[in-house]
Enzyme design. Structure first.
Site, PDB file in Angstrom:
ATOM      1  N   LEU A  28      15.548 -15.779  22.222  1.00 33.11           N
ATOM      2  CA  LEU A  28      15.186 -14.510  22.865  1.00 33.11           C
ATOM      3  C   LEU A  28      15.632 -13.311  22.032  1.00 33.11           C
ATOM      4  CD1 LEU A  28      15.969 -15.160  26.637  1.00 33.11           C
ATOM      5  CD2 LEU A  28      13.745 -14.960  25.541  1.00 33.11           C
ATOM      6  N   ASP A  55      23.025 -25.525  29.140  1.00 33.24           N
ATOM      7  CA  ASP A  55      23.337 -26.472  28.062  1.00 33.24           C
ATOM      8  C   ASP A  55      24.719 -27.071  28.314  1.00 33.24           C
ATOM      9  OD1 ASP A  55      21.127 -25.460  26.812  1.00 33.24           O
ATOM     10  OD2 ASP A  55      22.227 -24.328  25.287  1.00 33.24           O
ATOM     11  N   LYS A  58       5.619 -13.792  35.599  1.00 35.80           N
ATOM     12  CA  LYS A  58       6.333 -14.676  36.528  1.00 35.80           C
ATOM     13  C   LYS A  58       7.855 -14.432  36.474  1.00 35.80           C
ATOM     14  CE  LYS A  58       2.947 -16.860  38.356  1.00 35.80           C
ATOM     15  NZ  LYS A  58       2.687 -16.572  39.792  1.00 35.80           N
ATOM     16  N   PRO A 102      11.424 -18.021  36.551  1.00 37.91           N
ATOM     17  CA  PRO A 102      12.413 -18.538  35.595  1.00 37.91           C
ATOM     18  C   PRO A 102      13.664 -17.660  35.533  1.00 37.91           C
ATOM     19  CG  PRO A 102      10.212 -18.551  34.616  1.00 37.91           C
ATOM     20  CD  PRO A 102      10.102 -17.820  35.925  1.00 37.91           C
ATOM     21  N   GLY A 129      20.243 -19.949  -3.954  1.00 35.51           N
ATOM     22  CA  GLY A 129      19.778 -21.250  -3.502  1.00 35.51           C
ATOM     23  C   GLY A 129      20.662 -22.359  -4.045  1.00 35.51           C
ATOM     24  N   CYS A 150      22.475 -14.621  -7.511  1.00 38.81           N
ATOM     25  CA  CYS A 150      23.263 -15.852  -7.474  1.00 38.81           C
ATOM     26  C   CYS A 150      22.544 -16.961  -8.260  1.00 38.81           C
ATOM     27  CB  CYS A 150      23.584 -16.238  -6.037  1.00 38.81           C
ATOM     28  SG  CYS A 150      25.108 -17.200  -5.943  1.00 38.81           S
ATOM     29  N   HIS A 153      26.046 -11.563  -3.729  1.00 33.60           N
ATOM     30  CA  HIS A 153      24.934 -11.347  -2.789  1.00 33.60           C
ATOM     31  C   HIS A 153      24.947  -9.911  -2.267  1.00 33.60           C
ATOM     32  CE1 HIS A 153      23.517 -15.500  -2.464  1.00 33.60           C
ATOM     33  NE2 HIS A 153      24.779 -15.830  -2.689  1.00 33.60           N
ATOM     34  N   GLU A 193      22.673  -8.278  -0.958  1.00 30.40           N
ATOM     35  CA  GLU A 193      21.877  -8.107   0.273  1.00 30.40           C
ATOM     36  C   GLU A 193      22.738  -8.143   1.532  1.00 30.40           C
ATOM     37  OE1 GLU A 193      21.968 -10.765  -1.663  1.00 30.40           O
ATOM     38  OE2 GLU A 193      21.564 -12.643  -0.585  1.00 30.40           O
TER      39      GLU A 193
HETATM   40  N1  GLN Z   1      23.904 -23.200  -6.237  1.00 34.04           N
HETATM   41  C1  GLN Z   1      24.542 -22.144  -6.966  1.00 34.04           C
HETATM   42  C2  GLN Z   1      26.040 -22.272  -6.970  1.00 34.04           C
HETATM   43  O1  GLN Z   1      26.612 -22.948  -6.149  1.00 34.04           O
HETATM   44  C3  GLN Z   1      24.126 -20.795  -6.446  1.00 34.04           C
HETATM   45  C4  GLN Z   1      24.601 -20.516  -5.075  1.00 34.04           C
HETATM   46  C5  GLN Z   1      23.876 -19.393  -4.416  1.00 34.04           C
HETATM   47  O2  GLN Z   1      22.798 -18.988  -4.865  1.00 34.04           O
HETATM   48  N2  GLN Z   1      24.412 -18.889  -3.329  1.00 34.04           N
HETATM   49  O3  GLN Z   1      26.686 -21.642  -7.787  1.00 34.04           O
END
Ligand code: GLN
Length: 543
Positions: free
Chosen positions: A15, A146, A186, A189, A354, A381, A515, A517
């Site tokens: 929600l 839950d 409705k 719920p 990633g 990263c 990071h 962001e």
């Molecule tokens: N996999 C990479 C590492 O562990 C980059 C990590 C990430 O992008 N947060 O260094």
């Protein structure tokens, strides 16, 4: 003493309780109150750090190095208050702490039980570090009914008695579905969900009801009557055009006024909402648009890149342009898709963070395209690590360059970090150690080269940014990579760990090990994202 606001969910999940909590916090803050938000997660993981983004979306990292729920990102983006480890608790963490105490003998022979031991832990967590606050908003994950969330609901029931009814307010979020065949909204719920909650001892003060069309007065009155709340306290939460419209929308529906009324606060200052007016003005009246290609792995699930998406939007706000994000699966380039046909229409290219090898060659091909075609490039990263491997292979003659994350390699341009200077001294890691909570996590300082592009962007040479990584660009390759034009323009204060790379011969080419962001806000866009989008705007005029 802080007053407590509890937010529970009913009827269905998803929600948007996190956004509701963040929006309410923003409204209280706009009235001059000091607010903090906490998330109670009922699952058994100690934290979301080891969960797949497909399960849980992004893992949000705090300055103090906690791996937390992505809702904490919303909290921080809407309030500007830096989230901490103490703002997110899970059932797993509570049980781990209790079992540790039990093994130590701290319970002095007592039988350890859900009530009182688990509920006491939850209450202690809720009440810790709140002295300087006017309001603490507690969001309870999951949906009433839950099994997992029962101890949390019981703990807040007890807390309402412990700290006094006047000092707590309960908000229950529900869904009012529209049944097309009947042509009706409705309310049943919602009635059932409130009945479930009251059967657990909690009578909500305010109902926040998600609904896809205006709620007729009759329905509102009916809900109020059946659920034992004031009619004005049944707040319709209509779908919003943007998440940043939500605070003003809820304010118009009277949410903050009703919450204050429930506390008996009659002399609250009027809110100053100019910050939100300005954001919406920039968002809905753009003077252009750019398209950013994000080449990643979890592109089917935007929640996996929540903060990144928002930071790109914030970069757009800074430049008054609309940012379109084109999610591109890096694996397409490994399966034979043509790189230029996907990337030529992009005004800038971003390779995000990633884990793992899948898609990496596609990411490296995207870096190469951005470098050669002089398209603005931002690597974050893993994206920075890919930029270094691309540079090593194609501009430094190290064609075997790779990362030890993907297996053994002759040229470990990126390798496992086994020791680094932590906040409390040297941190050490073994290759076969635990996965959970053991990365280089949280805020670390970096020193920037005064003549670099990034120093100009930040306007300073000392920065602090949040990290979450296990591997690191190997500083031994600095000479070779710099000879190929990839300059190490930011390093850890001890000079050991590369933090930023850039290409001075390129209009905008920056890779960062952290990071950025995670720290961007709509009212305070991160300088790197503001500058990246500015570069994309320039690029859009060229193509
Ligand atoms: N996999 C990479 C590492 O562990 C980059 C990590 C990430 O992008 N947060 O260094």
């Amino acid at each position: 003493m802080a007053r407590f606001i509890f937010i529970t969910g009913g009827v269905v999940s998803s929600l948007g309780k996190g956004l509701m909590a963040a929006s309410l916090a923003a409204l209280l803050q706009a009235r001059g109150y000091k607010v903090r938000i906490r998330k109670f997660d009922p699952y058994l993981n100690v934290d979301p750090g080891t969960m797949s983004p497909y399960q849980h979306g992004e893992v949000y990292v705090t300055d103090d190095g906690a791996e937390t729920d992505l809702d904490l990102g919303h909290y921080e983006r809407f309030t500007g208050v830096a989230a901490r480890q103490s703002d997110n608790i899970t059932t797993g963490r509570i049980y781990r702490d209790i079992i540790t105490k039990e093994r130590r003998g701290d319970y002095l022979g007592a039988t350890v039980q859900v009530i009182p031991h688990v509920t006491n832990e939850i209450k202690d967590f809720a009440r810790s570090e709140v002295d300087d606050l006017d309001f603490l908003i507690c969001e309870i994950g999951g949906t009433v009914g839950d099994i997992e969330s029962l101890p949390f609901i019981e703990a807040i029931r007890q807390l309402r008695n412990d700290i006094g009814r006047n000092n707590t307010v309960s908000i229950h979020t529900t869904l009012i579905p529209y049944i097309a065949a009947a042509g009706e909204l409705k309310t049943k719920p919602t009635q059932h969900s409130v009945r479930d909650l009251t059967s657990l001892g909690i009578q909500p003060d305010v109902l926040l009801c998600r609904v896809d069309r205006p709620l007729p007065e009759g329905e509102r009155a009916k809900i109020a009557q059946f659920c034992n709340v004031r009619k004005e306290a049944v707040i319709p939460a209509l779908d919003a055009k943007s998440i940043y419209s939500v605070p003003l929308q809820y304010h118009r529906e009277g949410l903050d006024a009703e919450v204050l009324r429930a506390f008996g606060i009659e002399d609250a200052p009027a809110p100053d909402l100019s910050r939100w007016d300005d954001i919406l003005d920039r968002l809905f009246n753009p003077e252009g648009e750019v398209t950013i290609g994000v080449v990643g792995k979890y592109v089917g699930l935007p929640d996996a890149y929540k903060s990144l998406t928002e930071a790109l939007v914030h970069g757009g706000l800074a430049n008054r342009v609309k940012v379109n994000i084109k999610w591109i699966d890096a694996e397409l380039f490994e399966k034979g898709d043509d790189v230029p046909s996907h990337l030529e229409p992009m005004h800038a290219i971003l390779v995000p963070g990633g884990f793992g090898e899948r898609g990496s060659e596609g990411k490296i091909a995207s870096v190469q395209f951005a470098r050669e075609r002089k398209v603005p490039f931002f690597g974050i990263c893993l994206g920075m690590q890919m930029a270094c491997i691309e540079g090593a292979r194609n501009t430094a003659g190290l064609d075997k360059a790779s990362t030890t994350e993907f297996g053994e390699t002759e040229e470990p341009v990126v390798g496992l970090i086994t020791e680094w200077m932590g906040k409390e001294g040297l941190e050490k890691r073994a290759a076969n150690g635990d996965l959970g909570g053991t990365m280089r996590l949280g805020a670390y300082e970096a020193r920037l080269d005064g003549n670099s592009h990034v120093a100009a962007i930040y306007g300073t040479t000392t920065i602090s940014e949040r990290h979450r990584h296990r591997y690191e660009v190997n500083a031994h390759y600095k000479g070779a990579l710099e000879a190929g034009g990839l300059i190490f323009s930011g390093m850890s204060p001890d000079g050991a760990l590369p933090e930023i790379v850039e290409r001075p011969d390129h209009p905008w080419f920056v890779g960062v090990q952290f990071h950025p962001e995670l720290k961007s806000k709509p009212f305070d866009p991160h300088p790197l994202f503001a500058s990246f989008i500015e570069a994309a705007v320039k690029q859009s005029r060229l193509v």
